[in-house]
Motif scaffolding. Structure first.
Motif, PDB file in Angstrom:
ATOM      1  N   GLY A  10       0.841  -1.183   0.000  1.00 31.78           N
ATOM      2  CA  GLY A  10       0.000   0.000   0.000  1.00 31.78           C
ATOM      3  C   GLY A  10       0.875   1.230   0.000  1.00 31.78           C
ATOM      4  O   GLY A  10       2.088   1.127  -0.088  1.00 31.78           O
ATOM      5  N   PRO A  11       0.264   2.380   0.101  1.00 32.85           N
ATOM      6  CA  PRO A  11       1.052   3.598   0.130  1.00 32.85           C
ATOM      7  C   PRO A  11       1.996   3.595   1.328  1.00 32.85           C
ATOM      8  O   PRO A  11       1.689   2.978   2.349  1.00 32.85           O
ATOM      9  CB  PRO A  11       0.019   4.709   0.261  1.00 32.85           C
ATOM     10  N   GLN A  12       3.137   4.270   1.227  1.00 34.56           N
ATOM     11  CA  GLN A  12       4.069   4.330   2.352  1.00 34.56           C
ATOM     12  C   GLN A  12       3.410   4.941   3.576  1.00 34.56           C
ATOM     13  O   GLN A  12       3.695   4.537   4.686  1.00 34.56           O
ATOM     14  CB  GLN A  12       5.312   5.135   1.968  1.00 34.56           C
ATOM     15  N   PHE A  13       2.553   5.919   3.370  1.00 35.76           N
ATOM     16  CA  PHE A  13       1.837   6.511   4.488  1.00 35.76           C
ATOM     17  C   PHE A  13       0.492   6.982   3.984  1.00 35.76           C
ATOM     18  O   PHE A  13       0.426   7.698   3.002  1.00 35.76           O
ATOM     19  CB  PHE A  13       2.609   7.686   5.104  1.00 35.76           C
ATOM     20  N   LEU A  14      -0.566   6.591   4.656  1.00 37.17           N
ATOM     21  CA  LEU A  14      -1.920   6.904   4.224  1.00 37.17           C
ATOM     22  C   LEU A  14      -2.580   7.842   5.235  1.00 37.17           C
ATOM     23  O   LEU A  14      -2.494   7.610   6.442  1.00 37.17           O
ATOM     24  CB  LEU A  14      -2.731   5.614   4.108  1.00 37.17           C
ATOM     25  N   VAL A  15      -3.211   8.896   4.733  1.00 36.84           N
ATOM     26  CA  VAL A  15      -3.971   9.813   5.571  1.00 36.84           C
ATOM     27  C   VAL A  15      -5.383   9.873   5.005  1.00 36.84           C
ATOM     28  O   VAL A  15      -5.562  10.164   3.818  1.00 36.84           O
ATOM     29  CB  VAL A  15      -3.353  11.230   5.579  1.00 36.84           C
ATOM     30  N   VAL A  16      -6.376   9.555   5.848  1.00 38.49           N
ATOM     31  CA  VAL A  16      -7.771   9.566   5.406  1.00 38.49           C
ATOM     32  C   VAL A  16      -8.627  10.332   6.415  1.00 38.49           C
ATOM     33  O   VAL A  16      -8.282  10.430   7.587  1.00 38.49           O
ATOM     34  CB  VAL A  16      -8.341   8.132   5.213  1.00 38.49           C
ATOM     35  N   THR A  17      -9.739  10.849   5.937  1.00 33.79           N
ATOM     36  CA  THR A  17     -10.668  11.546   6.825  1.00 33.79           C
ATOM     37  C   THR A  17     -11.713  10.601   7.408  1.00 33.79           C
ATOM     38  O   THR A  17     -12.477  10.998   8.284  1.00 33.79           O
ATOM     39  CB  THR A  17     -11.370  12.697   6.081  1.00 33.79           C
ATOM     40  N   THR A  18     -11.724   9.368   6.938  1.00 37.63           N
ATOM     41  CA  THR A  18     -12.674   8.372   7.441  1.00 37.63           C
ATOM     42  C   THR A  18     -12.135   7.727   8.718  1.00 37.63           C
ATOM     43  O   THR A  18     -10.951   7.846   9.040  1.00 37.63           O
ATOM     44  CB  THR A  18     -12.918   7.279   6.384  1.00 37.63           C
ATOM     45  N   ASN A  19     -12.997   7.027   9.435  1.00 43.56           N
ATOM     46  CA  ASN A  19     -12.591   6.367  10.678  1.00 43.56           C
ATOM     47  C   ASN A  19     -11.982   4.994  10.448  1.00 43.56           C
ATOM     48  O   ASN A  19     -11.454   4.396  11.386  1.00 43.56           O
ATOM     49  CB  ASN A  19     -13.784   6.242  11.630  1.00 43.56           C
ATOM     50  N   ASP A  20     -12.095   4.497   9.231  1.00 42.76           N
ATOM     51  CA  ASP A  20     -11.483   3.211   8.888  1.00 42.76           C
ATOM     52  C   ASP A  20     -11.012   3.280   7.439  1.00 42.76           C
ATOM     53  O   ASP A  20     -11.246   4.272   6.755  1.00 42.76           O
ATOM     54  CB  ASP A  20     -12.453   2.050   9.113  1.00 42.76           C
ATOM     55  N   VAL A  21     -10.335   2.223   7.002  1.00 45.26           N
ATOM     56  CA  VAL A  21      -9.823   2.169   5.636  1.00 45.26           C
ATOM     57  C   VAL A  21     -10.353   0.883   5.007  1.00 45.26           C
ATOM     58  O   VAL A  21      -9.952  -0.210   5.410  1.00 45.26           O
ATOM     59  CB  VAL A  21      -8.274   2.180   5.618  1.00 45.26           C
ATOM     60  N   PRO A  22     -11.284   0.982   4.061  1.00 42.38           N
ATOM     61  CA  PRO A  22     -11.830  -0.229   3.438  1.00 42.38           C
ATOM     62  C   PRO A  22     -10.712  -1.104   2.868  1.00 42.38           C
ATOM     63  O   PRO A  22      -9.787  -0.609   2.218  1.00 42.38           O
ATOM     64  CB  PRO A  22     -12.723   0.321   2.320  1.00 42.38           C
ATOM     65  N   GLY A  23     -10.796  -2.396   3.161  1.00 43.96           N
ATOM     66  CA  GLY A  23      -9.792  -3.338   2.683  1.00 43.96           C
ATOM     67  C   GLY A  23      -8.610  -3.500   3.613  1.00 43.96           C
ATOM     68  O   GLY A  23      -7.698  -4.280   3.342  1.00 43.96           O
ATOM     69  N   TYR A  24      -8.607  -2.747   4.721  1.00 43.63           N
ATOM     70  CA  TYR A  24      -7.510  -2.815   5.691  1.00 43.63           C
ATOM     71  C   TYR A  24      -8.091  -2.929   7.088  1.00 43.63           C
ATOM     72  O   TYR A  24      -9.216  -2.536   7.337  1.00 43.63           O
ATOM     73  CB  TYR A  24      -6.638  -1.558   5.610  1.00 43.63           C
ATOM     74  N   ARG A  25      -7.312  -3.477   7.985  1.00 40.14           N
ATOM     75  CA  ARG A  25      -7.732  -3.531   9.387  1.00 40.14           C
ATOM     76  C   ARG A  25      -6.768  -2.679  10.202  1.00 40.14           C
ATOM     77  O   ARG A  25      -5.590  -2.537   9.848  1.00 40.14           O
ATOM     78  CB  ARG A  25      -7.765  -4.961   9.910  1.00 40.14           C
ATOM     79  N   ILE A  26      -7.272  -2.111  11.266  1.00 41.63           N
ATOM     80  CA  ILE A  26      -6.429  -1.349  12.188  1.00 41.63           C
ATOM     81  C   ILE A  26      -5.879  -2.331  13.206  1.00 41.63           C
ATOM     82  O   ILE A  26      -6.621  -2.951  13.957  1.00 41.63           O
ATOM     83  CB  ILE A  26      -7.227  -0.213  12.859  1.00 41.63           C
ATOM     84  N   ASP A  27      -4.557  -2.489  13.205  1.00 43.28           N
ATOM     85  CA  ASP A  27      -3.894  -3.436  14.104  1.00 43.28           C
ATOM     86  C   ASP A  27      -3.467  -2.789  15.416  1.00 43.28           C
ATOM     87  O   ASP A  27      -3.404  -3.459  16.445  1.00 43.28           O
ATOM     88  CB  ASP A  27      -2.649  -4.029  13.428  1.00 43.28           C
ATOM     89  N   GLN A  28      -3.154  -1.496  15.366  1.00 41.76           N
ATOM     90  CA  GLN A  28      -2.686  -0.816  16.564  1.00 41.76           C
ATOM     91  C   GLN A  28      -3.040   0.660  16.472  1.00 41.76           C
ATOM     92  O   GLN A  28      -2.967   1.265  15.396  1.00 41.76           O
ATOM     93  CB  GLN A  28      -1.167  -0.979  16.678  1.00 41.76           C
ATOM     94  N   VAL A  29      -3.432   1.231  17.603  1.00 39.24           N
ATOM     95  CA  VAL A  29      -3.758   2.657  17.687  1.00 39.24           C
ATOM     96  C   VAL A  29      -2.701   3.322  18.557  1.00 39.24           C
ATOM     97  O   VAL A  29      -2.442   2.880  19.675  1.00 39.24           O
ATOM     98  CB  VAL A  29      -5.163   2.879  18.288  1.00 39.24           C
ATOM     99  N   PHE A  30      -2.093   4.388  18.036  1.00 36.31           N
ATOM    100  CA  PHE A  30      -1.034   5.097  18.756  1.00 36.31           C
ATOM    101  C   PHE A  30      -1.530   6.389  19.392  1.00 36.31           C
ATOM    102  O   PHE A  30      -0.794   7.039  20.128  1.00 36.31           O
ATOM    103  CB  PHE A  30       0.128   5.408  17.815  1.00 36.31           C
ATOM    104  N   GLY A  31      -2.751   6.791  19.091  1.00 37.64           N
ATOM    105  CA  GLY A  31      -3.318   7.981  19.705  1.00 37.64           C
ATOM    106  C   GLY A  31      -3.332   9.184  18.775  1.00 37.64           C
ATOM    107  O   GLY A  31      -2.946   9.112  17.607  1.00 37.64           O
ATOM    108  N   GLU A  32      -3.766  10.312  19.335  1.00 37.12           N
ATOM    109  CA  GLU A  32      -3.909  11.534  18.554  1.00 37.12           C
ATOM    110  C   GLU A  32      -2.538  12.099  18.195  1.00 37.12           C
ATOM    111  O   GLU A  32      -1.607  12.093  18.997  1.00 37.12           O
ATOM    112  CB  GLU A  32      -4.686  12.581  19.346  1.00 37.12           C
ATOM    113  N   VAL A  33      -2.452  12.578  16.966  1.00 39.68           N
ATOM    114  CA  VAL A  33      -1.262  13.287  16.501  1.00 39.68           C
ATOM    115  C   VAL A  33      -1.717  14.580  15.843  1.00 39.68           C
ATOM    116  O   VAL A  33      -2.845  14.677  15.377  1.00 39.68           O
ATOM    117  CB  VAL A  33      -0.425  12.444  15.508  1.00 39.68           C
TER     118      VAL A  33
END
Length: 119
Positions: A10-33
Motif C-alpha cells: 500500500g502507500p508508504q503513508f496513508l492519511v484519510v478523513t474516514t474512521n477506517d480504511v476499506p480493505g484494511y484492518r487497524i492493528d494498533q492505535v497510537f493515539g492523537e497526533v
C-alpha cells in the motif's frame, strides 16, 4: 503501491478523513497526533486582498499561503505519527483559528494507527 519487508502492500503513508480504511484492518492505535503552525499576516497581502475582494476574484496570494500552511501542518502530523510507529492517520481534520487580528493558527490532527491489508 509499494511492498516492504513487513508484507505491507500500500502507500508508504496513508492519511484519510474516514474512521477506517476499506480493505484494511487497524492493528494498533497510537493515539492523537497533530501538526501546528501559527502564521502572521502580511500587511501588504491584506491590503491587496482587501482591494481584490471589492472587485471579486481569487485571492491567489492568500490561496498559496493557505495551501503552503496546510502542507506544512500535514507534514508535521505525519512526522509525529511515523515517529510513533504508525503507517496511517485516520479521522484527519483541519482546524483554523484567528488569534487577534494578526495571527492565524492552522492545525491538522487525527489518530495515528498501524494498518494492514485484509487477507
Amino acid at each position: 503501491m509499494t511492498h516492504d519487508a513487513s508484507g505491507w502492500t500500500g502507500p508508504q503513508f496513508l492519511v484519510v478523513t474516514t474512521n477506517d480504511v476499506p480493505g484494511y484492518r487497524i492493528d494498533q492505535v497510537f493515539g492523537e497526533v497533530f501538526g501546528l503552525t501559527v502564521r502572521s499576516r502580511n500587511a501588504f497581502s491584506q491590503m491587496g486582498a482587501g482591494l481584490k475582494s471589492m472587485f471579486g476574484g481569487e485571492l491567489k496570494g492568500m490561496t498559496k499561503a493557505l495551501v503552503d500552511s496546510r502542507n506544512e501542518v500535514m507534514g508535521r502530523m505525519i512526522g509525529e505519527a511515523q515517529s510513533r510507529g504508525a503507517n496511517a492517520v485516520v479521522a484527519m481534520r483541519f482546524d483554523t483559528s484567528e488569534m487577534g487580528d494578526v495571527w492565524t493558527e492552522i492545525c491538522a490532527y487525527g489518530t495515528a494507527v498501524r494498518i494492514s491489508p485484509l487477507q
